[in-house]
Enzyme design. Structure first.
Site, PDB file in Angstrom:
ATOM      1  N   TYR A   1      27.200 -54.915 -41.400  1.00  0.00           N
ATOM      2  CA  TYR A   1      27.289 -56.032 -40.286  1.00  0.00           C
ATOM      3  C   TYR A   1      26.241 -56.931 -40.315  1.00  0.00           C
ATOM      4  CZ  TYR A   1      27.791 -58.471 -36.118  1.00  0.00           C
ATOM      5  OH  TYR A   1      27.864 -59.265 -35.033  1.00  0.00           O
TER       6      TYR A   1
ATOM      7  N   LYS B   1      25.879 -61.178 -40.973  1.00  0.00           N
ATOM      8  CA  LYS B   1      25.325 -61.918 -39.949  1.00  0.00           C
ATOM      9  C   LYS B   1      24.166 -62.877 -40.727  1.00  0.00           C
ATOM     10  CE  LYS B   1      28.622 -61.802 -37.797  1.00  0.00           C
ATOM     11  NZ  LYS B   1      29.581 -62.885 -37.315  1.00  0.00           N
TER      12      LYS B   1
HETATM   13  N1  LIG Z   1      29.820 -59.369 -28.620  1.00  0.00           N
HETATM   14  C1  LIG Z   1      28.517 -59.385 -29.007  1.00  0.00           C
HETATM   15  O1  LIG Z   1      27.588 -58.693 -28.454  1.00  0.00           O
HETATM   16  C2  LIG Z   1      28.271 -60.215 -30.121  1.00  0.00           C
HETATM   17  C3  LIG Z   1      27.113 -60.443 -30.630  1.00  0.00           C
HETATM   18  C4  LIG Z   1      26.398 -61.123 -31.662  1.00  0.00           C
HETATM   19  C5  LIG Z   1      27.582 -61.655 -32.416  1.00  0.00           C
HETATM   20  N2  LIG Z   1      29.125 -61.634 -32.042  1.00  0.00           N
HETATM   21  C6  LIG Z   1      29.693 -62.286 -32.891  1.00  0.00           C
HETATM   22  O2  LIG Z   1      30.904 -62.879 -32.101  1.00  0.00           O
HETATM   23  C7  LIG Z   1      31.934 -63.160 -32.787  1.00  0.00           C
HETATM   24  C8  LIG Z   1      32.932 -63.033 -31.944  1.00  0.00           C
HETATM   25  O3  LIG Z   1      33.072 -61.449 -31.814  1.00  0.00           O
HETATM   26  P1  LIG Z   1      33.474 -61.153 -30.005  1.00  0.00           P
HETATM   27  O4  LIG Z   1      31.974 -60.486 -29.405  1.00  0.00           O
HETATM   28  O5  LIG Z   1      34.079 -61.996 -29.362  1.00  0.00           O
HETATM   29  O6  LIG Z   1      34.305 -60.001 -30.239  1.00  0.00           O
HETATM   30  P2  LIG Z   1      35.723 -59.315 -29.671  1.00  0.00           P
HETATM   31  O7  LIG Z   1      35.808 -59.742 -28.424  1.00  0.00           O
HETATM   32  O8  LIG Z   1      36.086 -58.198 -30.429  1.00  0.00           O
HETATM   33  O9  LIG Z   1      36.813 -60.705 -30.638  1.00  0.00           O
HETATM   34  C9  LIG Z   1      36.715 -60.513 -32.193  1.00  0.00           C
HETATM   35  C10 LIG Z   1      37.710 -61.810 -32.511  1.00  0.00           C
HETATM   36  O10 LIG Z   1      38.021 -61.779 -33.785  1.00  0.00           O
HETATM   37  C11 LIG Z   1      39.454 -61.801 -34.256  1.00  0.00           C
HETATM   38  N3  LIG Z   1      39.588 -60.606 -35.349  1.00  0.00           N
HETATM   39  C12 LIG Z   1      38.989 -59.536 -35.959  1.00  0.00           C
HETATM   40  N4  LIG Z   1      39.637 -59.485 -37.056  1.00  0.00           N
HETATM   41  C13 LIG Z   1      40.436 -60.383 -37.437  1.00  0.00           C
HETATM   42  C14 LIG Z   1      41.207 -60.659 -38.607  1.00  0.00           C
HETATM   43  N5  LIG Z   1      41.253 -59.866 -39.699  1.00  0.00           N
HETATM   44  N6  LIG Z   1      41.791 -61.923 -38.708  1.00  0.00           N
HETATM   45  C15 LIG Z   1      41.632 -62.564 -37.798  1.00  0.00           C
HETATM   46  N7  LIG Z   1      41.019 -62.512 -36.591  1.00  0.00           N
HETATM   47  C16 LIG Z   1      40.291 -61.502 -36.327  1.00  0.00           C
HETATM   48  C17 LIG Z   1      40.044 -60.761 -33.083  1.00  0.00           C
HETATM   49  O11 LIG Z   1      41.380 -61.033 -32.853  1.00  0.00           O
HETATM   50  P3  LIG Z   1      42.524 -60.028 -33.214  1.00  0.00           P
HETATM   51  O12 LIG Z   1      41.883 -58.622 -32.875  1.00  0.00           O
HETATM   52  O13 LIG Z   1      43.626 -60.527 -32.487  1.00  0.00           O
HETATM   53  O14 LIG Z   1      42.857 -60.190 -34.663  1.00  0.00           O
HETATM   54  C18 LIG Z   1      39.160 -61.307 -32.092  1.00  0.00           C
HETATM   55  O15 LIG Z   1      39.848 -62.627 -31.416  1.00  0.00           O
HETATM   56  C19 LIG Z   1      31.922 -62.144 -34.091  1.00  0.00           C
HETATM   57  O16 LIG Z   1      31.566 -62.759 -35.272  1.00  0.00           O
HETATM   58  C20 LIG Z   1      30.582 -61.244 -33.756  1.00  0.00           C
HETATM   59  O17 LIG Z   1      30.037 -60.880 -34.906  1.00  0.00           O
HETATM   60  C21 LIG Z   1      29.109 -60.782 -31.140  1.00  0.00           C
END
Ligand SMILES: NC(=O)c1ccc[n+]([C@@H]2O[C@H](COP(=O)([O-])OP(=O)(O)OC[C@H]3O[C@@H](n4cnc5c(N)ncnc54)[C@H](OP(=O)(O)O)[C@@H]3O)[C@@H](O)[C@H]2O)c1
Length: 262
Positions: free
Chosen positions: A156, A160
């Site tokens: 991961y 990133k």
């Molecule tokens: N939350 C944190 O603490 C955090 C911190 C740093 C960075 N991030 C980054 O933020 C971004 C968004 O994550 P989030 O925190 O919002 O997590 P989340 O709530 O789990 O959302 C992830 C999104 O990605 C979609 N997704 C996953 N697999 C997919 C696939 N194969 N095809 C199409 N869509 C897919 C999911 O939709 P479906 O399951 O409906 O496909 C969901 O809409 C990510 O890139 C993550 O690395 C998050």
């Protein structure tokens, strides 16, 4: 030029069915942009689309797609058709915790496919038309994991780092052609990410509100190359850049190991 004139009339948001992606869609609709909503869960995309159309009077298009599948970019471009996309939110992604050797190789490869390969293909699909029009933007969603090796979340963290480097390089390449690229590097944010990744929460310093993270990112698009929300996260990302990488790996590894579920 207003935000809509610069980055509209349509935005594509990947990962719009939850978390940061759904917040990006809501914030962009409030700024008057029409939305192409992309993720796998069609019901959630359609429900969000109805909410945005009713609440903000914008148009939406739900495109249920697995961004790990071959040929997804062609199918998305076909679904988007003649809509003028001025902004790409390259956000869909997932993580996993645990020892590298214990992980399922196919799962790790899938993570690389979504977090890296799909972001490249999405950028190829939508940036050229923005450059032709001389206006537009992209937000690449990296992480505080982008800045140092991340033992116990090794793949991961590496994906990133890729996203941050790609975003910053593209901002540099496209400068002067009217297209802005911002790499957003959030720390712990209150979404479904931690449940999917198997990370214990909350963390010291708390969990950020995704709506606040998203607003901060959109307000900085065109003004900054990357943005780390939150003072503690900012200090940690600076520490990773000014200390040795080995030191960063050791500290991050200790922190992540203590947060693994099980
Ligand atoms: N939350 C944190 O603490 C955090 C911190 C740093 C960075 N991030 C980054 O933020 C971004 C968004 O994550 P989030 O925190 O919002 O997590 P989340 O709530 O789990 O959302 C992830 C999104 O990605 C979609 N997704 C996953 N697999 C997919 C696939 N194969 N095809 C199409 N869509 C897919 C999911 O939709 P479906 O399951 O409906 O496909 C969901 O809409 C990510 O890139 C993550 O690395 C998050």
């Amino acid at each position: 030029m207003s935000f809509r004139e610069k980055y509209g009339p349509w935005a594509v948001v990947s990962g719009a069915s939850a978390g940061l992606g759904a917040c990006f869609a809501r914030d962009l609709a409030a700024r008057g942009l029409n939305l192409v909503l992309v993720a796998r869960r069609a019901d959630r995309l359609e429900e969000l689309g109805r909410e945005l159309e009713a609440g903000f009077g914008v148009e939406t298009l739900a495109v249920p797609l697995d961004l790990c599948q071959d040929g997804f970019a062609g199918r998305l471009v076909e679904a988007v058709g003649g809509r003028e996309v001025g902004l790409l939110i390259n956000n869909a992604g997932f993580g996993a915790t645990g020892g590298f050797l214990e992980a399922d190789p196919a799962w790790n490869a899938r993570m690389v496919r979504l977090n890296c390969e799909a972001t490249v293909l999405l950028a190829h699909a939508f940036l050229p038309a923005m450059v032709d029009r001389g206006r537009g933007g992209m937000v690449m969603v990296g992480s505080t994991a982008s800045f140092q090796p991340c033992p116990w979340m090794a793949v991961y963290g590496a994906t990133k780092a890729f996203d941050l480097m790609l975003g910053e390089a593209l901002d540099e390449e496209l400068r002067g052609q009217g297209v802005d690229v911002l790499s957003l590097c959030p720390g712990h944010t209150d979404t479904e990410f931690h449940q999917v990744a198997g990370v214990k929460g909350p963390v010291a310093g708390g969990s950020a509100d995704p709506a606040v993270v998203v607003k901060g990112a959109l307000d900085r698009l065109g003004r900054k190359q990357h943005w780390v929300p939150g003072l503690l996260n900012k200090l940690m990302s600076l520490g990773a850049r000014f200390g040795t990488r080995r030191m960063g790996a050791s500290l991050t590894g200790k922190m992540l190991k203590s947060r693994m579920v099980g």
